[in-house]
Motif scaffolding. Structure first.
Motif, mmCIF file in Angstrom:
data_model
loop_
_atom_site.group_PDB
_atom_site.id
_atom_site.type_symbol
_atom_site.label_atom_id
_atom_site.label_comp_id
_atom_site.label_asym_id
_atom_site.label_seq_id
_atom_site.Cartn_x
_atom_site.Cartn_y
_atom_site.Cartn_z
ATOM 1 N N GLU A 89 11.878 33.839 -26.259
ATOM 2 C CA GLU A 89 11.458 34.011 -24.868
ATOM 3 C C GLU A 89 10.768 35.363 -24.673
ATOM 4 O O GLU A 89 9.754 35.446 -23.972
ATOM 5 C CB GLU A 89 12.652 33.865 -23.928
ATOM 6 N N TYR A 92 7.242 35.142 -26.057
ATOM 7 C CA TYR A 92 6.312 34.474 -25.150
ATOM 8 C C TYR A 92 5.882 35.422 -24.029
ATOM 9 O O TYR A 92 4.678 35.534 -23.729
ATOM 10 C CB TYR A 92 6.951 33.211 -24.579
ATOM 11 N N THR A 133 0.486 29.464 -26.963
ATOM 12 C CA THR A 133 0.882 28.082 -27.266
ATOM 13 C C THR A 133 1.951 28.059 -28.344
ATOM 14 O O THR A 133 2.957 27.346 -28.219
ATOM 15 C CB THR A 133 -0.339 27.250 -27.690
ATOM 16 N N LYS A 136 5.279 29.231 -26.863
ATOM 17 C CA LYS A 136 5.876 28.187 -26.008
ATOM 18 C C LYS A 136 6.443 27.051 -26.854
ATOM 19 O O LYS A 136 7.525 26.542 -26.569
ATOM 20 C CB LYS A 136 4.837 27.616 -25.039
ATOM 21 N N ASP A 137 5.699 26.664 -27.888
ATOM 22 C CA ASP A 137 6.160 25.579 -28.767
ATOM 23 C C ASP A 137 7.459 25.947 -29.467
ATOM 24 O O ASP A 137 8.355 25.104 -29.617
ATOM 25 C CB ASP A 137 5.090 25.220 -29.805
ATOM 26 N N ILE A 139 9.784 27.942 -28.338
ATOM 27 C CA ILE A 139 10.841 27.847 -27.328
ATOM 28 C C ILE A 139 11.214 26.382 -27.105
ATOM 29 O O ILE A 139 12.407 26.025 -27.106
ATOM 30 C CB ILE A 139 10.395 28.496 -26.002
ATOM 31 N N ASN A 140 10.224 25.545 -26.925
ATOM 32 C CA ASN A 140 10.484 24.117 -26.687
ATOM 33 C C ASN A 140 11.193 23.477 -27.869
ATOM 34 O O ASN A 140 12.137 22.701 -27.685
ATOM 35 C CB ASN A 140 9.184 23.383 -26.369
ATOM 36 N N ASP A 141 10.748 23.785 -29.085
ATOM 37 C CA ASP A 141 11.389 23.240 -30.278
ATOM 38 C C ASP A 141 12.857 23.670 -30.347
ATOM 39 O O ASP A 141 13.736 22.869 -30.658
ATOM 40 C CB ASP A 141 10.667 23.695 -31.551
ATOM 41 N N TYR A 142 13.091 24.950 -30.062
ATOM 42 C CA TYR A 142 14.464 25.444 -30.121
ATOM 43 C C TYR A 142 15.331 24.739 -29.084
ATOM 44 O O TYR A 142 16.461 24.328 -29.383
ATOM 45 C CB TYR A 142 14.510 26.963 -29.919
ATOM 46 N N LYS A 143 14.809 24.596 -27.873
ATOM 47 C CA LYS A 143 15.590 23.941 -26.815
ATOM 48 C C LYS A 143 15.850 22.471 -27.134
ATOM 49 O O LYS A 143 16.929 21.955 -26.831
ATOM 50 C CB LYS A 143 14.880 24.069 -25.471
ATOM 51 N N LEU A 144 14.887 21.817 -27.761
ATOM 52 C CA LEU A 144 15.054 20.406 -28.105
ATOM 53 C C LEU A 144 15.951 20.194 -29.322
ATOM 54 O O LEU A 144 16.776 19.285 -29.344
ATOM 55 C CB LEU A 144 13.691 19.757 -28.379
#
Length: 171
Positions: A89, A92, A133, A136-137, A139-144
């Motif tokens: 985070e 980003y 990008t 952000k990716d 972060i999204n990968d980690y959250k998923l």
């Protein structure tokens, strides 16, 4: 044509900010290394190399335009992290900040119709879009996927495969 003083000041400042980014990303790599996440550490070590390469591009541009860069002191990063998501985070947020700095450089060049410098900065604008990008990716990968040991392991393996590719500027 000599570069405008505001343009050289902005570009010289950007060199310092790129080197600070390298310092900051070293602290991210150290955090992940300490956690045993060698892939995440590798990702940020590659980021370190990229940031230094960016500083070198700007330095060379200034030198090629008869301006001697001034190397300033690099601030000490002061970030500490309570969990594995926080560096992502912060990364980003930092990339968004760097984008704003590149935009400031571009604005300085635009104001004096310095099209050659704007052309150089076009590459940096595109690069920053990619950097944001990627951040952000991550972060999204980690959250998923990062909330389970297997998911975190798989992501770490993915980031371990990243290799440094020296930037090339098609100008």
């Amino acid at each position: 044509m000599a570069l405008d003083a505001n343009v050289t000041s902005a570009l010289n400042n950007q060199i310092n900010k790129e080197l600070y980014s390298a310092y900051l990303y070293l602290t991210f790599a150290d955090y992940y290394d300490d956690r045993g996440l060698k892939g995440y550490a590798n990702w940020y070590m590659i980021q370190v190399q990229e940031e230094v390469a960016h500083a070198k591009i700007l330095r060379r541009y200034l030198l090629d335009n008869d301006f001697k860069p001034t190397m300033e002191a690099i601030d000490k990063p002061d970030k500490t992290f309570a969990n594995d998501l926080e560096p992502l985070e912060e990364g980003y947020k930092h990339e968004q900040y760097v984008t704003s700095l590149i935009n400031d450089c571009y604005q300085a060049a635009y104001e004096v119709h310095d099209f050659r410098t704007m052309q150089l900065l076009d590459w940096f604008v595109k690069e920053q879009g990619e950097e944001e990008t990627n951040a952000k990716d991550m972060i999204n990968d980690y959250k998923l996927f990062g909330s389970t040991p297997q998911g975190l392991f798989d992501l770490d393996q993915k980031y371990q495969a990243r290799v440094f590719v020296a930037p090339t500027m098609a100008m």
